[in-house]
Design an enzyme around this catalytic site. Structure first.
Site, PDB file in Angstrom:
ATOM      1  N   HIS A 117       0.846  -1.193   0.000  1.00 50.42           N
ATOM      2  CA  HIS A 117       0.000   0.000   0.000  1.00 50.42           C
ATOM      3  C   HIS A 117       0.879   1.240   0.000  1.00 50.42           C
ATOM      4  O   HIS A 117       2.099   1.152   0.017  1.00 50.42           O
ATOM      5  CB  HIS A 117      -0.977  -0.005   1.185  1.00 50.42           C
ATOM      6  CG  HIS A 117      -0.342  -0.007   2.540  1.00 50.42           C
ATOM      7  ND1 HIS A 117       0.456  -1.039   2.993  1.00 50.42           N
ATOM      8  CD2 HIS A 117      -0.387   0.902   3.560  1.00 50.42           C
ATOM      9  CE1 HIS A 117       0.860  -0.774   4.220  1.00 50.42           C
ATOM     10  NE2 HIS A 117       0.380   0.402   4.581  1.00 50.42           N
TER      11      HIS A 117
ATOM     12  N   HIS B 222       1.554   3.793   2.085  1.00 49.67           N
ATOM     13  CA  HIS B 222       2.183   4.457   3.230  1.00 49.67           C
ATOM     14  C   HIS B 222       3.704   4.496   3.096  1.00 49.67           C
ATOM     15  O   HIS B 222       4.330   3.555   2.602  1.00 49.67           O
ATOM     16  CB  HIS B 222       1.772   3.777   4.536  1.00 49.67           C
ATOM     17  CG  HIS B 222       0.339   3.999   4.878  1.00 49.67           C
ATOM     18  ND1 HIS B 222      -0.357   3.216   5.773  1.00 49.67           N
ATOM     19  CD2 HIS B 222      -0.551   4.922   4.428  1.00 49.67           C
ATOM     20  CE1 HIS B 222      -1.604   3.652   5.870  1.00 49.67           C
ATOM     21  NE2 HIS B 222      -1.741   4.683   5.059  1.00 49.67           N
TER      22      HIS B 222
ATOM     23  N   ASP C  15       6.288   4.131   4.950  1.00 50.92           N
ATOM     24  CA  ASP C  15       7.214   3.128   5.491  1.00 50.92           C
ATOM     25  C   ASP C  15       7.210   1.845   4.667  1.00 50.92           C
ATOM     26  O   ASP C  15       7.921   0.893   4.994  1.00 50.92           O
ATOM     27  CB  ASP C  15       6.905   2.826   6.960  1.00 50.92           C
ATOM     28  CG  ASP C  15       5.479   2.374   7.201  1.00 50.92           C
ATOM     29  OD1 ASP C  15       4.566   2.904   6.537  1.00 50.92           O
ATOM     30  OD2 ASP C  15       5.261   1.503   8.061  1.00 50.92           O
ATOM     31  N   HIS C  16       6.436   1.826   3.581  1.00 43.24           N
ATOM     32  CA  HIS C  16       6.412   0.688   2.658  1.00 43.24           C
ATOM     33  C   HIS C  16       6.935   1.061   1.271  1.00 43.24           C
ATOM     34  O   HIS C  16       7.453   0.202   0.556  1.00 43.24           O
ATOM     35  CB  HIS C  16       4.986   0.140   2.539  1.00 43.24           C
ATOM     36  CG  HIS C  16       4.443  -0.345   3.837  1.00 43.24           C
ATOM     37  ND1 HIS C  16       4.378  -1.680   4.168  1.00 43.24           N
ATOM     38  CD2 HIS C  16       3.964   0.332   4.913  1.00 43.24           C
ATOM     39  CE1 HIS C  16       3.881  -1.792   5.393  1.00 43.24           C
ATOM     40  NE2 HIS C  16       3.621  -0.585   5.857  1.00 43.24           N
TER      41      HIS C  16
END
EC number: 3.1.2.-
Length: 310
Positions: free
Chosen positions: A105, A107, A109-110
């Site tokens: 997804h 966000h 931190d991904h």
């Protein structure tokens, strides 16, 4: 990661995310230590994102999947140079190359490590895949299959934590990369509780045994973890409906979410827990119950006042 938010600030606008540490501390106090690099199974190699924090726990898990020279990676951490250097040295030492990048997804931190991946591995320019893709990325559709030697990975669209959230099923292991929908420890924040619960059921229906979460340790009993998550959410719904029933029995027509929190939890809690955790969480459940036509609200003096319609 700026502010250690990892994308969470967008999930619930009524939640003061910067002051949420007391609640998060209860989820992170006893986290097990995870190695920077671990061969979890013959097909799955985990590389920690080097971004530990209140919202990311030990850090974002990134997964190298397959058994041959060319493998795919699930998620890219948050843009920490330490992760990029660790990934490059790990892959080089194992003589592994990457062929696909799958993002669960949007966000940060991904997805934050994508620029570093492209700098190190420019051949991946047209092989970054994400549902609702950004410029230069490729779309992922529900049911899409990605194959590398030793691994068949099937995409599963399961929104709730975010609209674009995808999980990935590793068919050879009956295992699922659960992203942020199911965490190795604690519970995830959600954008839409009703959608999230439907997605939990869809994840359960896949009959996967093991979960590889984006944060935390391996989930050895994924069905059990999903059932626990669903049971906890349903218990909160029942708790709220019972409280609204008591309000109705007192011939009180409706109640604000703040007073409903007091009705359920009493007066003794500290103010930060009340306003920063319980009130927005209760509001989240009320909105889900409204979508189920079990509660409704009226607006008086500019405030929503809730009541049961059952």
């Amino acid at each position: 990661m700026a502010g250690d938010k990892g994308g969470y600030r967008q999930i619930n606008s009524s939640l003061n995310i910067c002051a949420f540490e007391d609640y998060l501390k209860s989820q992170t106090d006893n986290l097990p230590e995870l190695p920077d690099v671990e061969q979890i199974t013959p097909r799955v190699l985990r590389v920690l994102g080097q971004n530990p924090g209140k919202f990311t726990y030990q850090g974002t898990n990134t997964y190298i999947v397959g058994t041959g020279k060319h493998r795919l990676i699930v998620d890219t951490s948050g843009g920490e140079i330490e992760w990029a250097e660790l990934l490059e040295s790990t892959l080089s030492s194992l003589n592994i190359s990457l062929s696909h990048v799958l993002l669960t997804h949007w966000h940060g931190d991904h997805t934050g490590g994508v620029p570093d991946l492209l700098r190190i591995y420019p051949h991946l320019e047209h092989d970054i895949y994400k549902n609702e893709p950004e410029s230069g990325q490729q779309d992922i559709v529900d049911g899409q299959i990605f194959r590398v030697e030793g691994a068949t990975v099937r995409a599963l669209h399961v929104p709730g934590h975010s609209d674009d959230h995808m999980c990935f099923i590793l068919e050879e292991e009956q295992a699922m990369f659960t992203g942020d929908n199911i965490l190795g420890h604690g519970t995830s924040a959600v954008e839409d509780l009703g959608t999230f619960m439907a997605s939990m059921q869809r994840m359960l229906d896949q009959r996967c045994l093991t979960g590889y979460s984006a944060h935390g340790a391996v989930i050895a009993d994924l069905p059990g973890k999903i059932r626990t998550e669903l049971a906890n959410k349903r218990r909160r719904e029942k708790q709220i409906l019972l409280a609204l029933g008591r309000v109705r029995q007192r011939r009180q027509k409706s109640i604000t979410v703040e007073d409903l929190v007091t009705e359920i939890y009493g007066e003794s809690m500290d103010e930060s827990t009340r306003t920063l955790a319980l009130t927005p969480f209760t509001d989240e459940v009320l909105r889900k119950l409204a979508g189920d036509f079990k509660v409704a609200f009226e607006v008086r003096a500019g405030k929503r006042r809730w009541y049961s319609v059952e």
